[in-house]
Motif scaffolding. Structure first.
Motif, mmCIF file in Angstrom:
data_model
loop_
_atom_site.group_PDB
_atom_site.id
_atom_site.type_symbol
_atom_site.label_atom_id
_atom_site.label_comp_id
_atom_site.label_asym_id
_atom_site.label_seq_id
_atom_site.Cartn_x
_atom_site.Cartn_y
_atom_site.Cartn_z
ATOM 1 N N ALA A 1 0.851 -1.199 0.000
ATOM 2 C CA ALA A 1 0.000 0.000 0.000
ATOM 3 C C ALA A 1 0.878 1.238 0.000
ATOM 4 O O ALA A 1 1.997 1.230 0.535
ATOM 5 N N PRO A 2 0.410 2.342 -0.609
ATOM 6 C CA PRO A 2 1.209 3.569 -0.613
ATOM 7 C C PRO A 2 1.389 4.110 0.806
ATOM 8 O O PRO A 2 0.529 3.941 1.670
ATOM 9 N N LEU A 3 2.537 4.730 1.030
ATOM 10 C CA LEU A 3 2.794 5.318 2.342
ATOM 11 C C LEU A 3 1.869 6.504 2.572
ATOM 12 O O LEU A 3 1.539 7.229 1.643
ATOM 13 N N PRO A 4 1.408 6.696 3.812
ATOM 14 C CA PRO A 4 0.551 7.850 4.083
ATOM 15 C C PRO A 4 1.304 9.152 3.861
ATOM 16 O O PRO A 4 2.520 9.235 4.053
ATOM 17 N N ASP A 5 0.567 10.171 3.437
ATOM 18 C CA ASP A 5 1.148 11.491 3.197
ATOM 19 C C ASP A 5 1.161 12.251 4.512
ATOM 20 O O ASP A 5 0.119 12.557 5.081
ATOM 21 N N HIS A 6 2.355 12.557 5.005
ATOM 22 C CA HIS A 6 2.500 13.227 6.301
ATOM 23 C C HIS A 6 2.807 14.717 6.153
ATOM 24 O O HIS A 6 3.165 15.357 7.137
ATOM 25 N N ARG A 7 2.644 15.257 4.951
ATOM 26 C CA ARG A 7 3.071 16.638 4.746
ATOM 27 C C ARG A 7 2.239 17.656 5.535
ATOM 28 O O ARG A 7 2.703 18.766 5.775
ATOM 29 N N LEU A 8 1.038 17.272 5.915
ATOM 30 C CA LEU A 8 0.205 18.188 6.685
ATOM 31 C C LEU A 8 0.247 17.911 8.188
ATOM 32 O O LEU A 8 -0.452 18.571 8.959
ATOM 33 N N ASP A 9 1.062 16.960 8.596
ATOM 34 C CA ASP A 9 1.098 16.598 10.015
ATOM 35 C C ASP A 9 1.518 17.765 10.902
ATOM 36 O O ASP A 9 0.943 17.990 11.969
ATOM 37 N N ALA A 10 2.536 18.504 10.470
ATOM 38 C CA ALA A 10 3.009 19.626 11.291
ATOM 39 C C ALA A 10 1.929 20.705 11.396
ATOM 40 O O ALA A 10 1.747 21.323 12.455
ATOM 41 N N LEU A 11 1.198 20.912 10.302
ATOM 42 C CA LEU A 11 0.108 21.887 10.335
ATOM 43 C C LEU A 11 -0.987 21.427 11.286
ATOM 44 O O LEU A 11 -1.490 22.214 12.096
ATOM 45 N N LEU B 1 1.635 29.264 11.597
ATOM 46 C CA LEU B 1 1.150 28.010 11.021
ATOM 47 C C LEU B 1 2.003 27.607 9.822
ATOM 48 O O LEU B 1 2.184 28.400 8.895
ATOM 49 N N PRO B 2 2.505 26.389 9.828
ATOM 50 C CA PRO B 2 3.405 25.953 8.749
ATOM 51 C C PRO B 2 2.644 25.324 7.584
ATOM 52 O O PRO B 2 2.068 24.252 7.711
ATOM 53 N N LEU B 3 2.633 25.979 6.427
ATOM 54 C CA LEU B 3 2.060 25.397 5.227
ATOM 55 C C LEU B 3 3.210 24.872 4.369
ATOM 56 O O LEU B 3 4.025 25.657 3.869
ATOM 57 N N PRO B 4 3.308 23.569 4.190
ATOM 58 C CA PRO B 4 4.438 23.005 3.443
ATOM 59 C C PRO B 4 4.454 23.470 1.996
ATOM 60 O O PRO B 4 3.416 23.754 1.396
ATOM 61 N N ALA B 5 5.626 23.523 1.433
ATOM 62 C CA ALA B 5 5.769 23.839 0.011
ATOM 63 C C ALA B 5 5.439 22.606 -0.820
ATOM 64 O O ALA B 5 5.522 21.469 -0.345
ATOM 65 N N GLY B 6 5.065 22.832 -2.047
ATOM 66 C CA GLY B 6 4.872 21.733 -2.983
ATOM 67 C C GLY B 6 3.581 20.970 -2.836
ATOM 68 O O GLY B 6 3.438 19.863 -3.363
ATOM 69 N N LEU B 7 2.602 21.538 -2.149
ATOM 70 C CA LEU B 7 1.319 20.860 -2.025
ATOM 71 C C LEU B 7 0.526 20.963 -3.328
ATOM 72 O O LEU B 7 0.635 21.939 -4.059
ATOM 73 N N THR B 8 -0.274 19.960 -3.596
ATOM 74 C CA THR B 8 -1.197 20.041 -4.716
ATOM 75 C C THR B 8 -2.325 21.007 -4.346
ATOM 76 O O THR B 8 -2.502 21.391 -3.183
ATOM 77 N N ALA B 9 -3.123 21.392 -5.344
ATOM 78 C CA ALA B 9 -4.259 22.271 -5.077
ATOM 79 C C ALA B 9 -5.221 21.628 -4.083
ATOM 80 O O ALA B 9 -5.744 22.285 -3.176
ATOM 81 N N ALA B 10 -5.448 20.312 -4.242
ATOM 82 C CA ALA B 10 -6.357 19.612 -3.328
ATOM 83 C C ALA B 10 -5.798 19.589 -1.912
ATOM 84 O O ALA B 10 -6.537 19.760 -0.932
ATOM 85 N N ALA C 1 -6.121 32.790 3.176
ATOM 86 C CA ALA C 1 -4.862 32.898 2.441
ATOM 87 C C ALA C 1 -4.626 31.680 1.553
ATOM 88 O O ALA C 1 -3.991 31.799 0.496
ATOM 89 N N TRP C 2 -5.133 30.542 1.948
ATOM 90 C CA TRP C 2 -4.817 29.296 1.254
ATOM 91 C C TRP C 2 -5.919 28.810 0.312
ATOM 92 O O TRP C 2 -5.640 28.090 -0.640
ATOM 93 N N SER C 3 -7.172 29.158 0.579
ATOM 94 C CA SER C 3 -8.277 28.565 -0.172
ATOM 95 C C SER C 3 -8.653 29.399 -1.393
ATOM 96 O O SER C 3 -8.586 30.631 -1.377
ATOM 97 N N ARG C 4 -9.108 28.683 -2.421
ATOM 98 C CA ARG C 4 -9.697 29.324 -3.597
ATOM 99 C C ARG C 4 -11.141 28.862 -3.769
ATOM 100 O O ARG C 4 -11.776 29.205 -4.764
#
Length: 250
Positions: free
Chosen positions: A3-13, A29-38, A58-61
């Motif tokens: 199975a694919p590894l879980p995405d932890h890029r939002l864990d710090a947020l 608040l830490p918003l990681p770089a390189g996030l997809t739009a979703a 600031a983050w939502s469209r």
């Protein structure tokens, strides 16, 4: 095949957002770089839920999410502008009704009624619960009417097998407290346990529990406009207001 590894890029947020209010810092608040739009929209949704509406903006469209953030901040006109091009739906109607309520518009109750009707037609349980919550806020002159309105939201949650919404519980607690202080405080304690830091539900629950300093600290940290707890300024009902009691009466 693994199975694919879980995405932890939002864990710090998530960790930063879930901090209790005394240690919460919206500016950090830490918003990681390189996030997809979703993923960025997911981050904005987390920020809105955990009481950081400026970060959500600031983050939502996404227009509905941005409108909700503007409403947290007390800017109904900006919220309406976000919704101007949106097709009619229960959630759009609900946001417009909340904007009217924050404005103190006399037609806010009618708009909340219309949102409830649309939510019933669409089968949108979340919108229906939010609509009856808003509607009950405007019915405080007759607490029994407000209780009957809120009972529908409780029934919807029960049918769906969900816990009662914390904002609905907080409005329920305030309404009950106008009739029976002990009953209201017990419900407010439940609302407090289930509410997110810096949310309208938490502020209202704390006010019902007679903890105003904590309540206003939560409101300030979440950039909440005072209109979100205007329900607490409703006039005291007369003893003859309402006669038909419900299962949620005080």
């Amino acid at each position: 095949m693994t199975a694919p590894l879980p995405d932890h890029r939002l864990d710090a947020l998530r960790a930063a957002l879930s901090l209790p209010t005394p240690t919460f810092r919206a500016a950090d608040l830490p918003l990681p770089a390189g996030l997809t739009a979703a993923q960025t929209e997911e981050a904005a949704a987390l920020a809105l839920h955990w009481g950081a509406p400026r970060a959500a903006l600031a983050w939502s469209r996404e227009p509905l999410r941005r409108a909700a953030a503007h409403l947290r901040l007390g800017d109904p006109n900006a919220a309406r502008a976000e919704l101007a091009a949106e097709a009619d739906s229960a959630r759009v109607a609900l946001l417009r009704a909340r904007a009217a309520a924050l404005d103190g518009h006399p037609g806010a109750g009618q708009q909340a009624e219309a949102a409830r009707t649309l939510a019933r037609q669409e089968g949108d349980s979340a919108a229906l619960i939010a609509a009856v919550t808003l509607l009950a806020e405007g019915q405080q002159v007759d607490p029994y009417a407000a209780l009957r309105t809120l009972a529908e939201g409780l029934k919807v949650a029960e049918i769906a097998g969900q816990s009662a919404d914390p904002h609905l519980l907080a409005v329920l607690a305030h309404t009950q407290a106008r009739l029976n202080g002990r009953k209201g405080q017990a419900t407010a304690a439940k609302a407090l346990d289930r509410s997110a830091p810096r949310s309208p539900a938490r502020v209202l629950a704390l006010l019902t529990l007679a903890r105003p300093e904590e309540a206003f600290a939560e409101g300030r940290a979440g950039d909440l406009h005072p209109g979100w707890w205007a329900v607490t300024a409703a006039p005291t009902p007369s003893t003859s207001a309402g006669t038909a009691r419900t299962a949620v009466d005080g």
